[in-house]
Design an enzyme around this catalytic site. Structure first.
Site, PDB file in Angstrom:
ATOM      1  N   TYR A 137       0.890  -1.176  -0.051  1.00 51.52           N
ATOM      2  CA  TYR A 137      -0.062   0.042   0.011  1.00 51.52           C
ATOM      3  C   TYR A 137       0.782   1.216  -0.161  1.00 51.52           C
ATOM      4  O   TYR A 137       0.859   2.131  -0.908  1.00 51.52           O
ATOM      5  CB  TYR A 137      -0.729   0.079   1.466  1.00 51.52           C
ATOM      6  CG  TYR A 137      -2.035  -0.678   1.298  1.00 51.52           C
ATOM      7  CD1 TYR A 137      -2.208  -1.981   0.313  1.00 51.52           C
ATOM      8  CD2 TYR A 137      -3.220  -0.464   2.055  1.00 51.52           C
ATOM      9  CE1 TYR A 137      -3.570  -2.572   0.369  1.00 51.52           C
ATOM     10  CE2 TYR A 137      -4.336  -1.187   2.017  1.00 51.52           C
ATOM     11  CZ  TYR A 137      -4.627  -2.251   1.208  1.00 51.52           C
ATOM     12  OH  TYR A 137      -5.759  -3.095   1.313  1.00 51.52           O
ATOM     13  N   GLU A 143      -7.556  -5.710   8.869  1.00 55.26           N
ATOM     14  CA  GLU A 143      -6.262  -5.430   9.437  1.00 55.26           C
ATOM     15  C   GLU A 143      -6.749  -4.641  10.856  1.00 55.26           C
ATOM     16  O   GLU A 143      -6.086  -4.730  11.859  1.00 55.26           O
ATOM     17  CB  GLU A 143      -5.828  -4.409   8.837  1.00 55.26           C
ATOM     18  CG  GLU A 143      -4.311  -4.073   9.248  1.00 55.26           C
ATOM     19  CD  GLU A 143      -3.266  -3.547   8.477  1.00 55.26           C
ATOM     20  OE1 GLU A 143      -3.668  -2.914   7.330  1.00 55.26           O
ATOM     21  OE2 GLU A 143      -2.219  -3.533   8.687  1.00 55.26           O
ATOM     22  N   SER A 162      -2.264   5.833  11.005  1.00 54.80           N
ATOM     23  CA  SER A 162      -1.787   6.314  12.280  1.00 54.80           C
ATOM     24  C   SER A 162      -2.846   6.648  13.199  1.00 54.80           C
ATOM     25  O   SER A 162      -4.181   6.700  12.713  1.00 54.80           O
ATOM     26  CB  SER A 162      -0.981   7.803  11.912  1.00 54.80           C
ATOM     27  OG  SER A 162      -1.876   8.623  11.352  1.00 54.80           O
ATOM     28  N   GLU A 189      -3.796   9.384  14.301  1.00 53.17           N
ATOM     29  CA  GLU A 189      -4.607  10.724  13.798  1.00 53.17           C
ATOM     30  C   GLU A 189      -5.658  10.430  12.670  1.00 53.17           C
ATOM     31  O   GLU A 189      -6.491  10.888  12.428  1.00 53.17           O
ATOM     32  CB  GLU A 189      -3.626  11.823  13.386  1.00 53.17           C
ATOM     33  CG  GLU A 189      -2.598  12.369  14.245  1.00 53.17           C
ATOM     34  CD  GLU A 189      -1.629  11.531  14.738  1.00 53.17           C
ATOM     35  OE1 GLU A 189      -1.118  10.427  14.283  1.00 53.17           O
ATOM     36  OE2 GLU A 189      -1.190  12.111  15.775  1.00 53.17           O
TER      37      GLU A 189
HETATM   38  C1  LIG Z   1       6.496  -0.999  11.415  1.00 49.07           C
HETATM   39  C2  LIG Z   1       5.509  -0.758  10.482  1.00 49.07           C
HETATM   40  C3  LIG Z   1       5.068  -1.566   9.490  1.00 49.07           C
HETATM   41  C4  LIG Z   1       4.382  -1.131   8.256  1.00 49.07           C
HETATM   42  N1  LIG Z   1       4.095  -2.165   7.180  1.00 49.07           N
HETATM   43  C5  LIG Z   1       3.508  -1.784   6.270  1.00 49.07           C
HETATM   44  C6  LIG Z   1       3.144  -2.734   5.390  1.00 49.07           C
HETATM   45  O1  LIG Z   1       3.351  -4.011   5.323  1.00 49.07           O
HETATM   46  N2  LIG Z   1       2.576  -2.213   4.176  1.00 49.07           N
HETATM   47  C7  LIG Z   1       2.201  -0.954   3.833  1.00 49.07           C
HETATM   48  O2  LIG Z   1       1.948  -0.558   2.797  1.00 49.07           O
HETATM   49  N3  LIG Z   1       2.814   0.104   4.667  1.00 49.07           N
HETATM   50  C8  LIG Z   1       3.213  -0.367   6.020  1.00 49.07           C
HETATM   51  N4  LIG Z   1       3.772   0.611   6.958  1.00 49.07           N
HETATM   52  C9  LIG Z   1       3.442   2.003   6.553  1.00 49.07           C
HETATM   53  C10 LIG Z   1       2.373   2.731   7.389  1.00 49.07           C
HETATM   54  O3  LIG Z   1       1.077   2.184   6.968  1.00 49.07           O
HETATM   55  C11 LIG Z   1       2.372   4.087   7.256  1.00 49.07           C
HETATM   56  O4  LIG Z   1       3.691   4.417   7.905  1.00 49.07           O
HETATM   57  C12 LIG Z   1       1.260   4.879   7.896  1.00 49.07           C
HETATM   58  O5  LIG Z   1       0.109   4.860   7.057  1.00 49.07           O
HETATM   59  C13 LIG Z   1       1.647   6.424   7.634  1.00 49.07           C
HETATM   60  O6  LIG Z   1       1.981   6.884   6.768  1.00 49.07           O
HETATM   61  P1  LIG Z   1       3.410   7.654   6.441  1.00 49.07           P
HETATM   62  O7  LIG Z   1       4.401   6.973   7.305  1.00 49.07           O
HETATM   63  O8  LIG Z   1       3.443   8.282   5.113  1.00 49.07           O
HETATM   64  O9  LIG Z   1       3.284   9.057   7.491  1.00 49.07           O
HETATM   65  P2  LIG Z   1       2.468  10.453   6.891  1.00 49.07           P
HETATM   66  O10 LIG Z   1       1.265   9.920   6.227  1.00 49.07           O
HETATM   67  O11 LIG Z   1       3.540  11.195   6.103  1.00 49.07           O
HETATM   68  O12 LIG Z   1       2.184  11.054   8.133  1.00 49.07           O
HETATM   69  C14 LIG Z   1       2.978  12.001   8.932  1.00 49.07           C
HETATM   70  C15 LIG Z   1       2.211  12.222  10.140  1.00 49.07           C
HETATM   71  O13 LIG Z   1       1.315  13.103   9.958  1.00 49.07           O
HETATM   72  C16 LIG Z   1       0.040  12.932  10.436  1.00 49.07           C
HETATM   73  N5  LIG Z   1      -0.861  12.983   9.492  1.00 49.07           N
HETATM   74  C17 LIG Z   1      -0.956  12.775   8.160  1.00 49.07           C
HETATM   75  N6  LIG Z   1      -1.946  13.108   7.589  1.00 49.07           N
HETATM   76  C18 LIG Z   1      -2.711  13.702   8.555  1.00 49.07           C
HETATM   77  C19 LIG Z   1      -4.206  14.297   8.458  1.00 49.07           C
HETATM   78  N7  LIG Z   1      -5.013  14.349   7.297  1.00 49.07           N
HETATM   79  N8  LIG Z   1      -4.661  14.503   9.653  1.00 49.07           N
HETATM   80  C20 LIG Z   1      -4.116  14.655  11.036  1.00 49.07           C
HETATM   81  N9  LIG Z   1      -2.785  13.920  11.013  1.00 49.07           N
HETATM   82  C21 LIG Z   1      -2.191  13.745   9.693  1.00 49.07           C
HETATM   83  C22 LIG Z   1       0.113  11.566  10.565  1.00 49.07           C
HETATM   84  O14 LIG Z   1      -0.776  10.752  11.555  1.00 49.07           O
HETATM   85  C23 LIG Z   1       1.522  11.214  10.945  1.00 49.07           C
HETATM   86  O15 LIG Z   1       1.610  11.520  12.476  1.00 49.07           O
HETATM   87  C24 LIG Z   1       4.196   0.125   7.982  1.00 49.07           C
HETATM   88  C25 LIG Z   1       4.675   1.112   9.051  1.00 49.07           C
HETATM   89  C26 LIG Z   1       5.298   0.834  10.265  1.00 49.07           C
HETATM   90  C27 LIG Z   1       5.912   1.651  11.229  1.00 49.07           C
END
Ligand SMILES: Cc1cc2nc3c(=O)[nH]c(=O)nc-3n(C[C@H](O)[C@H](O)[C@H](O)COP(=O)(O)OP(=O)(O)OC[C@H]3O[C@@H](n4cnc5c(N)ncnc54)[C@H](O)[C@@H]3O)c2cc1C
Length: 430
Positions: free
Chosen positions: A176, A292, A413, A415
């Site tokens: 994803y 999930e 997350s 949020e």
């Molecule tokens: C241990 C681990 C395993 C993972 N495994 C997978 C996997 O197997 N497959 C996969 O596809 N992904 C995986 N992920 C990814 C995970 O789904 C993303 O890290 C998560 O969706 C957040 O996206 P980002 O890291 O791009 O952060 P961002 O989207 O850049 O967010 C950064 C910060 O901004 C906040 N934020 C963003 N948008 C908003 C909003 N609209 N309103 C309020 N706050 C907001 C977020 O809450 C966060 O605090 C994994 C992540 C981790 C840590």
């Protein structure tokens, strides 16, 4: 199994004694004081039917017979932050589970599962944790992709992929997230186009858990180049072992490498391996997230119970059990775990694909587990984050603390869960 709703029955005898003042001021109870009857490991508040009691005896006996030798050496290993440990042995263990029919326990019989009741799934999870059997290796195949295929896949897709998961032969990962599409998943830039009877996939995924040990990836890709946001995406099943797929491990703060970058460079998959309709992948992707976030977490919660027990033991051993602040946090954790379980059971009792309410579970357990990790380190005190000797190796407690920082991020997350609940459950303005 009969659920007992009288709140006073939620307590074991020992807890009632504590409520009465018996042990309340005498420090935390010893492990040996804890009630360990056949029904009360984690669910002291239920009465078993004869069938369920028999099921519990059978699975406990099976686990006792089989968690031996190299599997016994991995007791309690392979959990959060510890995923790399004994991987090959855990794969062999998965095959044992498959042969005995313990994979897909709750899937419908028509799909090759056992059609086990919710109560029996809970019993299995409890006995599994009690036996300290090695951590599982295909959560995404068994608990995310399989229910999605059962809900949305074609009969051919189900026939092709479910048996491999049931045997423990084929592992899956979740494609994803991308560098510019995490919380904002609709911003997916990976694209796929048809070439004869195949899809050609190009793009980059990131944070892909267990991609380095997976045979297949379910990939959200843009199949309508004119589309934007949620439209024009498809849910594709892509084989990992091919020249067009490159997996680059990312080293995590725990020292392990549970997740990866995945590059698709003219990767190929068959035209028929799109789940749901072409360009309708968002609906499927969200359905999978419901599994999930909500209902796939019961076994995980029994693991949480074990961690909490270990934490109570640590608090006693370190003389922290008499500290009122630590005691209050331990009690909060205990209460939180019960709330979490009742909510998960309530969600699991509902049939079909979970709705946005699944975010309640994710928000709750993610925060709970993060706080448990922090409490673990606080109980350990000043040495909590320092290794005993060189070469510096993290203890399981330290790994748990570090990994649990990610519980409020992956799967969406905190949020984002709050946004989902506010907008899609409560109907608040965006
Ligand atoms: C241990 C681990 C395993 C993972 N495994 C997978 C996997 O197997 N497959 C996969 O596809 N992904 C995986 N992920 C990814 C995970 O789904 C993303 O890290 C998560 O969706 C957040 O996206 P980002 O890291 O791009 O952060 P961002 O989207 O850049 O967010 C950064 C910060 O901004 C906040 N934020 C963003 N948008 C908003 C909003 N609209 N309103 C309020 N706050 C907001 C977020 O809450 C966060 O605090 C994994 C992540 C981790 C840590």
């Amino acid at each position: 199994m009969r659920w007992v709703c009288d709140a006073s029955l939620h307590l074991t005898d020992r807890q009632v004694r504590q409520q009465d003042g018996g042990a309340l001021h005498g420090g935390l109870p010893a492990v040996s004081d804890r009630a360990h009857g056949p029904t009360d490991l984690t669910m002291g508040d239920v009465a078993l039917t004869d069938d369920d009691a028999r099921f519990r005896r059978d699975v406990a006996a099976w686990l006792a017979d089989h968690v031996v030798g190299e599997y016994a050496e991995l007791k309690g290993r392979g959990g959060p932050g510890d995923e790399d440990v004994g991987f090959d042995v855990r794969v062999a263990w998965e095959h044992e589970l498959g042969k005995a029919g313990f994979i897909g326990l709750g899937w419908p019989v028509e799909a090759g599962g056992r059609g086990a009741s919710l109560d029996q799934q809970i019993i299995w999870a409890e006995e599994y944790a009690r036996a300290e059997a090695p951590a599982r290796v295909n959560h995404m195949g068994e608990n995310l992709l399989a229910p999605t295929l059962i809900a949305y896949g074609t009969p051919e897709q189900q026939e092709r992929f479910l048996p491999g998961i049931l045997r423990g032969d084929e592992r899956w990962c979740q494609g994803y997230s991308e560098p510019n599409a995490g919380s904002d998943l609709a911003n997916v830039a990976t694209r796929a186009h048809r070439d004869g009877d195949e899809w050609i996939v190009n793009g980059q995924k990131v944070w892909t858990s267990l991609a380095h040990v997976s045979h297949w990836c379910f990939v959200v890709a843009r199949t309508d180049p004119q589309s934007s946001r949620h439209q024009g995406l498809s849910f594709l099943l892509v084989p990992m072992d091919q020249p067009g797929v490159e997996v680059r491990p990312i080293v995590q703060i725990t020292g392990g490498g549970e997740f990866n970058e995945v590059f698709f460079d003219d990767a190929r998959t068959e035209a028929s391996l799109v789940v749901g309709d072409v360009d309708d992948g968002w609906r499927i992707a969200m359905g999978l997230l419901g599994f999930e976030r909500g209902v796939s977490t019961l076994a995980q919660q029994v693991g949480f119970e074990r961690e909490l027990e270990h934490l109570v033991d640590l608090a006693r051993a370190r003389g922290r059990g008499d500290d009122p602040a630590v005691r209050a946090r331990l009690v909060d954790a205990w209460i939180g775990l019960r709330l979490m379980k009742w909510n998960a059971m309530r969600s699991m009792a509902a049939k079909g694909v979970p709705g946005p309410e699944a975010s309640i579970s994710k928000l709750f357990w993610g925060s709970w587990h993060r706080d448990l990790g922090a409490l673990m380190i606080d109980v350990l005190g000043a040495h909590g984050l320092i290794g005993e000797s060189l070469p510096y190796e993290l203890t399981l407690e330290q790994k748990l603390f570090l990994f649990s920082r990610s519980d409020t991020i992956y799967g969406g997350s905190n949020e984002i869960q709050r946004n989902v609940l506010g907008e899609r459950v409560l109907g608040l303005p965006r």
